[in-house]
Design a protein around this motif. Structure first.
Motif: not given
Ligand code: HDD
Ligand code: HEM
Ligand code: HEM
Lengths: 341, 449
Positions: A69, A73, A301-302, B84-85, B88-90, B92-93, B95, B163, B165-166, B168-169
């Motif tokens: 995932i 994703p 993913t990104t 989930a899509k 995974g992009q934003v 995921a950390v 998890f 998505v 400009d991500v 994660p933190w």
């Protein structure tokens, strides 16, 4: 190497780790059932391996899902949709197996039932898991309409799927028999070693034959895949060499034990055999994750998430490694463990 | 039922089942650690017996916590592939870190359970400490993902769903992370302590016990009551911060929880009753004037947003009011009973001795189930109060849900599975402790393990 290649390589490594650990885990369950009434310690040794380790193996399975995932994703989206029913069934089987594992440890009267449950699920779960391979090779998914769906009729009437299952099962049992042979010797039970050595000798050639049949029987729809496989012949050749080394090592004389065979070498060689073969398989699969719609590039993913995950992997593994080593020494090397408390 | 409703029911059921065992995993690991610490500190072997017996129960519960956790983990993708899509992009950390927390817990749990007699006492404490850290971290990490669904942060989205400009933190430390995570951990500790207290209280109700057994149960009872009460107080503090957080970041949810339609200062707090959307008021409830404004801003002048501020199609369901009340009621009950029991102990029992009265023991026995129910109500409130969104403001539940076939039969299968596992767990726990009675273990001839 670009980011996508690193991601797919890591994912491959995690899946590979699970396929090895899972094979040994599920296989041990099966052997514990088969040898339940055998005069040797075969069943007991298999269960002794399982009790402290199944939880770790299970965590690696969750790791596979999370890594998938996190890195791809959009492919997770497609696979989750098409594999909904088979994966849900796998979850039920895993739930029953794991709970019995714990309950039988607490209450020995469940032990007999556990043997049967973990033996049967030890065959069913890998057989269901491996169906994901033919499905991702294409031909069994309907991409028309507003959602992807699995063509169950076509899937279950295709002989290729059953060959894949057969291949999955023979390699699971081969690897676990070798591992248990080595584990028995580590634990100092030469008699049990001989039991598992015989099983491995019997299963080794079966894995080769079923592997070749499974690949050749792949449906015409996946002819793109066969073409790609041809390009990876060197990997399969190295893999074959490792098989020969591992298999023949079961006959090398071993003075220290006054008998035939070097199971440690056999296990390592066969793991190497699977590493090369599955790498070749994976490389042939690229760039598709699910043929023909989902590729590594379109489902990636990104970048920001990817790099954060990469750093986390490094830190996480560095922290946990000492724990794993401690664990290994405590349970798998220590002989007092097998002799019972 | 349509597939979206089915998926919601399916997922809610799986989580509601998992959470029982997961919460106990967090709460009991702390209690067992406390027992071990007390044992090594006071050298009273009763605490060692307590740690040993609760570890047995813990290991059995873990046998359900882990597979059901695996189930929910995989079902996030299976039932909510659209979600989930984006996960995974934003996000995921958390998890991913959670996987490491699971490894930590699994490693040291196996070491503690299967090799306890080979470990020195300091190594035993260390293993337990890691188990507790691993379990607590799992709770915090999954809550990070859940709070992010309530107050999404750390990304932007184009109208087509792309998505960009991500960060994660920033997603991980979203605006409600701290309040949510502290509330979840504290309530889990409270529930763990509450369950231990409940079992001890229940055991003390039995007749014909030796003085030795009674002394043992009393020690466990006192310790767990102190923990329940301390965590109970903290529960109000963190729950209050959660409410303030809702006021700032999810005003719709707060308005639905309180049945508030008009934006106003001096807003009242409604307790009990249910929300009537036609007359736009709370029926059969008790209204405490000004209380809501004071609660959310410490001043009656605080303006609280009402539902009419928002389009009706994004109003959360009104039954969330009931769940919110039930959760707070559960908090009230556990805190009150544990406080009362401690007061009784200190002022009356301590001076006069004798037996603890039956009504008190029965009340204590209730706080285990009540605090577990509080956890369930809290989650249902949090997740249902987010409806119709899965990711608040970004993704509707209908867009997140799967369109796969066979959801209904699989749901049936899982209900059977959960019933089967519940029954089996109870049987195994009961049989185990019947086979391994307390007295021989206390008298030091070890009992059979
Ligand atoms: C024993 C369990 C328990 C008890 C007694 C309480 N809570 Fe709670 N509450 C939870 C268990 C819980 C929870 C299960 O942990 C939730 C669900 C989701 C979450 O983040 O925490 C939660 C969520 C939650 C939320 C929603 C957060 C959100 O959706 O973003 C609020 C506003 C409160 N709580 C407030 C309170 C107040 C004012 C309480 C009174 C003392 C209280 N809770 C007692
Ligand atoms: C969608 C939500 C959730 C997912 C995806 C999830 C996932 C999982 C998974 C995969 C496991 C098994 C790990 C293993 O293989 O060892 C697990 C166990 C666990 N989960 Fe959950 N979980 C969820 C909800 C929660 C919540 C809300 C909490 C905390 C309140 C929680 C706390 C735990 C704990 C502590 C364990 C370890 C088992 C134990 O110590 O008893 N989980 N979870
Ligand atoms: C463990 C305690 C939890 C319980 C009992 C719980 C309960 C529920 C319920 C009842 C629903 C259905 C809501 C409705 O249809 O009205 C739901 C939906 C959902 N929950 Fe939770 N939840 C829990 C924790 C979590 C956590 C930790 C996560 C994610 C990290 C999560 C993610 C979701 C998702 C993705 C949905 C479906 C989409 C939606 O309805 O918004 N839940 N949950």
């Amino acid at each position: 190497m670009n980011e996508q290649s690193i991601a797919i390589l890591i994912l491959w490594a995690v899946i590979f780790a699970y396929s090895i650990l899972g094979s040994i885990d599920f296989g041990a369950g099966f052997w514990a059932m088969v040898y339940a009434n055998h005069k040797s310690l075969a069943s007991k040794i298999a269960n002794r391996y399982l009790s402290p380790t199944w939880e770790l193996t299970n965590t690696v399975l969750v790791f596979v899902v999370v890594a998938f995932i996190g890195f791809f994703p959009k492919a997770a989206y497609t696979l989750a949709t098409i594999m909904f029913a088979p994966v849900t069934l796998i979850l039920v089987l895993i739930a029953i197996r794991s709970t019995f594992m714990v309950f039988a440890y607490s209450l020995p009267r469940y032990e007999k039932m556990l043997r049967i449950i973990s033996g049967i699920t030890g065959l069913l779960i890998p057989a269901l898991l491996i169906t994901v391979l033919p499905v991702t090779e294409g031909g069994y998914v309907d991409f028309s309409g507003d959602t992807e769906s699995l063509l169950y009729g076509k899937l279950f009437s295709s002989p290729a799927v059953y060959f894949y299952m057969l291949f999955g099962l023979t390699s699971e049992l081969f690897l676990s028999a070798l591992f248990l042979a080595d584990f028995s010797r580590e634990q100092g039970s030469e008699e049990t070693y001989q039991v598992y050595r015989r099983s491995a000798i019997f299963l080794g050639p079966a894995t080769l034959v079923t592997a070749i049949i499974a690949l050749v029987a792949t449906d015409v729809d996946a002819s793109w895949f066969l073409d790609n496989l041809m390009k990876q012949i060197p990997f399969f050749a190295i893999s074959l060499i490792f098989f020969v080394v591992g298999y023949t090592s079961l006959w090398w004389t071993n003075r220290a034990h006054n008998s035939l065979g070097w199971p440690r070498i056999a296990v390592l060689a066969v793991i190497a055999q699977y590493a090369f073969a599955s790498y070749g398989y994976g490389a042939s699969h690229l760039p598709y994750l699910v043929y023909p719609d989902v590729t590594v590039d379109t489902s990636f993913t990104t970048k920001e998430t990817f790099y954060t995950l990469l750093v986390l992997y490094a830190i996480g593994i560095a922290i946990l490694l000492p724990g794993f080593i401690f664990f290994w020494n405590l349970f798998l090397k220590d002989r007092t463990f097998i002799k019972g408390k | 039922m349509d597939t979206v409703t089915l998926s919601r029911a399916f997922f809610g059921t799986s989580l509601a089942f998992h959470i029982i065992f997961a919460t106990l995993g967090i709460g009991l690991s702390l209690m067992i650690l406390l027992f071990e610490i007390l044992y090594q500190w006071k050298k009273d072997s009763d605490y060692a017996v307590m740690a040993k017996r609760w570890t047995k129960a813990f290991a059995i519960l873990l046998g359900v916590a882990i597979p059901t956790g695996t189930i929910v983990g995989v079902q996030i993708a299976l039932l909510w592939p659209g979600f989930a899509k984006i996960v995974g992009q934003v996000i995921a950390v958390p998890f991913q870190i959670e996987i490491f927390a699971f490894f930590l817990e699994a490693l040291f749990m196996s070491i503690y359970v299967y090799a306890a007699d080979k470990l020195s006492s300091s190594l035993r404490l260390l293993s337990l400490f890691f188990v507790m850290i691993g379990a607590t971290a799992s709770g915090i990490l999954i809550t990070s993902a859940n709070t992010w669904m309530n107050t999404p942060a750390g990304f932007s989205m184009r109208p087509d769903g792309t998505v960009y400009d991500v960060n994660p933190w920033e997603a991980f430390f979203n605006p409600s992370f701290y309040t949510g995570a502290s509330h979840v951990v504290i309530t889990a500790y409270a529930a763990g302590a509450g369950v231990v207290a409940a079992v001890a209280g229940y055991k003390l109700l039995k007749r014909n016990q030796s003085a030795r057994e009674i002394a043992y149960h009393k020690k466990g009872l006192l310790l767990s009551l102190i923990m329940t009460f301390a965590m109970g107080i903290m529960m109000w503090v963190t729950g209050h911060s959660s409410a303030i957080n809702l006021h700032e970041h999810s005003p719709e949810k707060l308005a639905a929880a309180e049945g508030l339609f008009e934006t106003q200062s001096h807003a009242p707090l409604a307790i009990g009753g249910f929300v009537d959307p036609v007359t736009q008021e709370v029926k059969y409830g008790i209204e405490i004037p000004w209380a809501l404004s004071i609660l959310t801003g410490l001043s009656p002048d605080t303006v609280v947003k009402g539902l009419n501020e928002f389009p009706p199609e994004t109003w959360p369901p009104f039954y969330t009011h009931v769940f919110f009340n039930l959760m707070v009621g559960a908090a009230g009950w556990t805190t009150m009973i544990s406080g009362l029991a401690l007061a009784y102990w200190y002022f009356i029992h301590h001076k006069r001795g004798g037996k603890l009265p039956k009504w008190l023991l029965w009340s204590i026995a209730s706080i285990g189930p009540v605090s577990m129910l509080g956890i369930e109500f809290g989650w249902i409130f949090s997740c249902s109060g987010r409806q119709p969104w899965t990711i608040y403001g970004f993704q509707r539940t209908t867009e997140a849900a799967t369109r796969a076939d066979f959801i209904a039969p699989m749901y049936m299968l899982f209900i059977v599975l959960y019933v089967f596992l519940s029954v089996l767990t109870v049987i195994v726990l009961r049989t185990f402790f019947r086979r391994h009675p307390l007295l021989p273990e206390l008298e030091g001839n070890g009992g059979k393990v």
